[in-house]
Scaffold this active site. Structure first.
Site, short mmCIF file in Angstrom:
data_model
loop_
_atom_site.label_atom_id
_atom_site.label_comp_id
_atom_site.label_asym_id
_atom_site.label_seq_id
_atom_site.Cartn_x
_atom_site.Cartn_y
_atom_site.Cartn_z
N SER A 68 22.11 20.63 -55.49
CA SER A 68 21.54 19.48 -56.19
C SER A 68 20.84 19.89 -57.48
O SER A 68 20.36 21.01 -57.62
CB SER A 68 20.55 18.76 -55.28
OG SER A 68 21.18 18.34 -54.10
N1 SAH Z 1 20.51 20.58 -50.58
C1 SAH Z 1 21.80 21.15 -50.79
C2 SAH Z 1 22.80 20.02 -51.02
C3 SAH Z 1 24.14 20.36 -50.63
S1 SAH Z 1 25.30 19.05 -50.84
C4 SAH Z 1 21.77 22.07 -52.00
O1 SAH Z 1 21.05 21.75 -52.94
O2 SAH Z 1 22.46 23.07 -52.01
C5 SAH Z 1 25.29 18.32 -49.24
C6 SAH Z 1 25.70 19.18 -48.10
O3 SAH Z 1 25.83 18.34 -46.95
C7 SAH Z 1 27.03 19.90 -48.26
O4 SAH Z 1 26.84 21.26 -48.08
C8 SAH Z 1 27.90 19.29 -47.16
O5 SAH Z 1 28.82 20.20 -46.61
C9 SAH Z 1 26.87 18.88 -46.14
N2 SAH Z 1 27.33 17.86 -45.20
C10 SAH Z 1 28.20 16.84 -45.39
N3 SAH Z 1 28.34 16.13 -44.26
C11 SAH Z 1 27.55 16.71 -43.32
C12 SAH Z 1 27.26 16.43 -41.95
N4 SAH Z 1 27.79 15.39 -41.31
N5 SAH Z 1 26.39 17.24 -41.32
C13 SAH Z 1 25.83 18.31 -41.95
N6 SAH Z 1 26.06 18.61 -43.23
C14 SAH Z 1 26.91 17.82 -43.91
#
Ligand code: SAH
Length: 220
Positions: A68
């Protein structure tokens, strides 16, 4: 206390991020500014994106996912009003950068990621930084933490069509949840407080997140 290296060749970029992108907008929480001012974000992005680690935008981290934008990490953390007694559930570990920020400000973080590759890489980075108050789980976070229990705070870092009931069930009364909610490509960042089993919600701002893919969120 921040452990691990505290300076890098990107010191001036990190300083610019804090002064311009965080303080220059609505980030005033001293704890958030201090942690993000010291945590080396370049360790959380693929090597090819290192020089852009402090840019004012999301960046690819593999598996079609993104780390993010720093301002959004700061805003979501600020909205959680953390203290060192808080146990936090994070859905969407991704790069682990948000996880690390939370871990520095809370008692313990429980983080769920759908892709084992991303969880493993986040575990390795946090391990190198000596951050040891985080529990990792690989699975569908739309159903919450696999063990039945409650948390003081919940943060969802991927878009949900609505806040899953399963997450509201895992929030203590009076607890706070922050989540991007919306059906299309854009969402509203909502801040909810749990009162009498329900969420009292307000909108913090408009946001754009990747989708939470799971049983109680979006379909594949
Ligand atoms: N806070 C993180 C954001 C990553 S993007 C950062 O800044 O790096 C969101 C993440 O949610 C992704 O890694 C994606 O794989 C994960 N995601 C999507 N669906 C999900 C689910 N049902 N359960 C757990 N994680 C999930």
């Amino acid at each position: 206390m921040i452990t691990g290296p505290q300076s890098s060749k990107f010191d001036s970029e990190r300083h610019r991020m804090v002064e311009h992108d965080l303080k220059g907008r609505s980030i005033t929480e001293a704890g958030v500014l201090s942690v993000m001012g010291r945590l080396l974000r370049e360790g959380f992005v693929p090597e090819s994106y290192e020089s852009q680690a402090y840019a004012d935008c999301p960046l690819p981290i593999g598996m079609g996912q993104t780390i993010s934008q720093p301002y959004i990490v700061a805003l979501m953390t600020q909205e959680l009003r953390l203290n060192h007694f808080c146990e936090v559930l994070e859905i969407g570990t991704g790069s682990g950068y948000q996880t690390a920020v939370l871990a520095k400000l809370a008692k313990r973080v429980y983080t769920v990621e759908r892709f084992s590759e991303l969880s493993a890489s986040a575990q390795a980075v946090l391990g190198r930084l000596g951050i040891d108050n985080v529990e990792f789980y690989v699975g569908d976070g739309s159903a919450g933490w696999p063990k039945k229990r409650t948390f003081d705070r919940i943060i969802v870092t991927a878009a949900v069509p609505k806040v899953p009931e399963q997450l509201i069930d895992q929030l203590v009364t009076g607890g706070l949840i922050v989540a991007p909610v919306g059906a299309g490509g854009a969402q509203e960042l909502i801040v909810g407080t749990k009162r009498e089993g329900k969420l009292i919600e307000r909108v913090a701002c408009d946001v754009r997140f990747v989708k939470l893919v799971g049983k109680h969120a979006f379909e594949e």
